[in-house]
Design a protein around this motif. Structure first.
Motif, PDB file in Angstrom:
ATOM      1  N   PHE A  57      21.940  88.498  -2.220  1.00  0.00           N
ATOM      2  CA  PHE A  57      21.165  87.914  -1.114  1.00  0.00           C
ATOM      3  C   PHE A  57      20.953  88.964   0.011  1.00  0.00           C
ATOM      4  O   PHE A  57      20.035  88.954   0.711  1.00  0.00           O
ATOM      5  N   GLU A  58      21.813  89.940   0.024  1.00  0.00           N
ATOM      6  CA  GLU A  58      21.570  91.018   0.803  1.00  0.00           C
ATOM      7  C   GLU A  58      20.354  91.664   0.571  1.00  0.00           C
ATOM      8  O   GLU A  58      19.426  92.260   1.453  1.00  0.00           O
ATOM      9  N   ILE A  59      20.037  91.940  -0.703  1.00  0.00           N
ATOM     10  CA  ILE A  59      18.814  92.732  -1.339  1.00  0.00           C
ATOM     11  C   ILE A  59      17.699  91.753  -0.856  1.00  0.00           C
ATOM     12  O   ILE A  59      16.494  92.306  -0.487  1.00  0.00           O
ATOM     13  N   LEU A  60      17.577  90.555  -0.959  1.00  0.00           N
ATOM     14  CA  LEU A  60      16.684  89.812  -0.545  1.00  0.00           C
ATOM     15  C   LEU A  60      16.572  89.760   1.142  1.00  0.00           C
ATOM     16  O   LEU A  60      15.272  89.907   1.516  1.00  0.00           O
ATOM     17  N   ARG A  61      17.706  89.801   1.660  1.00  0.00           N
ATOM     18  CA  ARG A  61      17.556  89.758   3.082  1.00  0.00           C
ATOM     19  C   ARG A  61      16.901  91.249   3.720  1.00  0.00           C
ATOM     20  O   ARG A  61      16.206  91.068   4.599  1.00  0.00           O
ATOM     21  N   VAL A  62      17.082  92.432   2.935  1.00  0.00           N
ATOM     22  CA  VAL A  62      16.597  93.477   3.149  1.00  0.00           C
ATOM     23  C   VAL A  62      15.054  93.555   2.964  1.00  0.00           C
ATOM     24  O   VAL A  62      14.226  94.197   3.810  1.00  0.00           O
ATOM     25  N   ILE A  63      14.550  92.981   1.806  1.00  0.00           N
ATOM     26  CA  ILE A  63      13.309  92.963   1.569  1.00  0.00           C
ATOM     27  C   ILE A  63      12.412  92.003   2.752  1.00  0.00           C
ATOM     28  O   ILE A  63      11.392  92.570   3.128  1.00  0.00           O
ATOM     29  N   ASP A  64      13.111  91.096   3.023  1.00  0.00           N
ATOM     30  CA  ASP A  64      12.429  90.268   4.310  1.00  0.00           C
ATOM     31  C   ASP A  64      12.290  91.095   5.364  1.00  0.00           C
ATOM     32  O   ASP A  64      11.235  91.278   6.300  1.00  0.00           O
ATOM     33  N   LEU A 111      12.255  94.344   5.556  1.00  0.00           N
ATOM     34  CA  LEU A 111      11.206  95.412   5.264  1.00  0.00           C
ATOM     35  C   LEU A 111       9.641  95.059   5.248  1.00  0.00           C
ATOM     36  O   LEU A 111       8.820  95.564   5.940  1.00  0.00           O
ATOM     37  N   GLN A 112       9.624  93.702   4.819  1.00  0.00           N
ATOM     38  CA  GLN A 112       8.342  92.992   4.890  1.00  0.00           C
ATOM     39  C   GLN A 112       7.915  92.752   6.206  1.00  0.00           C
ATOM     40  O   GLN A 112       6.655  92.645   6.547  1.00  0.00           O
TER      41      GLN A 112
END
Ligand code: BEZ
Length: 212
Positions: free
Chosen positions: A149-156, A158-159
């Protein structure tokens, strides 16, 4: 092998995977990418990590992000292990796993840290943008499973920050206020952030998330 730093072009490679040959940059196309290593097949934490990643397929797809796993085991081993992941994690593995028995990718990305383990890769994560540049690196030890979930949060984050002059504060989640970049002058804020803003300090100005 050199250290890979943020902003570097992610090294390109060709590798055999559980879904055929992957030419990394070509495979990424215009997508974002997550390249992540795990220490070994048929190990408990890795089994849970790959299961969780499979279950998050729709979340990665919504973020136009492709996922590619790597470990230093051969293809036959990956294929057998996938059956166990599917069975025990109640999922279907839906992304390629690189068979990196010759450690080509692991070496290229400095995923083996000999003072931790001479043979196995650590739990590395590289998030790569559509420009093929490295946007984030993470390194976890073998004994700690990652929080996807942290990886998804970082992608959010970054985008979002790729498109707006904002940054995301500590523990930020989708929908919460963001920080206005210090380079933006106070007088330019109303036109750039029409949803409003708070000026808590001259250097700490927040605004509602602009892309919602
Ligand atoms: C695991 O995935 O469970 C694991 C792998 C290598 C060392 C320790 C744990």
């Amino acid at each position: 092998m050199a250290t890979i730093r943020l902003g570097d072009i992610a090294p390109d490679f060709t590798a055999e995977t559980t879904e055929g040959t992957v030419h990394f940059h070509e495979w990424l196309g215009n997508s974002w990418g997550v390249l992540f290593s795990h220490p070994a097949d048929f190990t408990p934490v890795c089994t849970t990590e790959l299961g969780v990643t499979s279950k998050l397929k729709d979340e990665f797809a919504r973020r136009n992000t492709k996922v590619l796993a790597v470990s230093v085991d051969p293809l036959k081993s990956h294929q057998e292990w996938i059956k166990d992941i599917n069975e025990t994690q109640h999922t279907t593995v839906n992304f390629p796993i690189i068979a990196d028995a010759d450690r080509k990718v692991a070496t290229l990305y400095d995923m083996i840290h000999p003072n931790a383990n001479e043979t196995f890769t650590v739990r590395s994560v590289f998030i790569i943008g559509p420009d093929k540049k490295v946007k984030l690196t993470l390194t976890y030890p073998a004994s700690t499973g990652r929080n996807f979930f942290e990886i998804l949060r970082v992608i959010d984050s970054l985008q979002l920050t790729a498109n707006y002059s904002v940054a995301t504060p500590a523990n930020w989640e989708q929908g919460q206020d963001v920080v206005i970049a210090p380079a933006i002058k106070d007088e330019d804020i109303p036109s750039r952030f029409p949803k409003g803003h708070k000026r808590i300090k001259p250097y700490l100005r927040t605004t509602p998330q602009p892309n919602l």
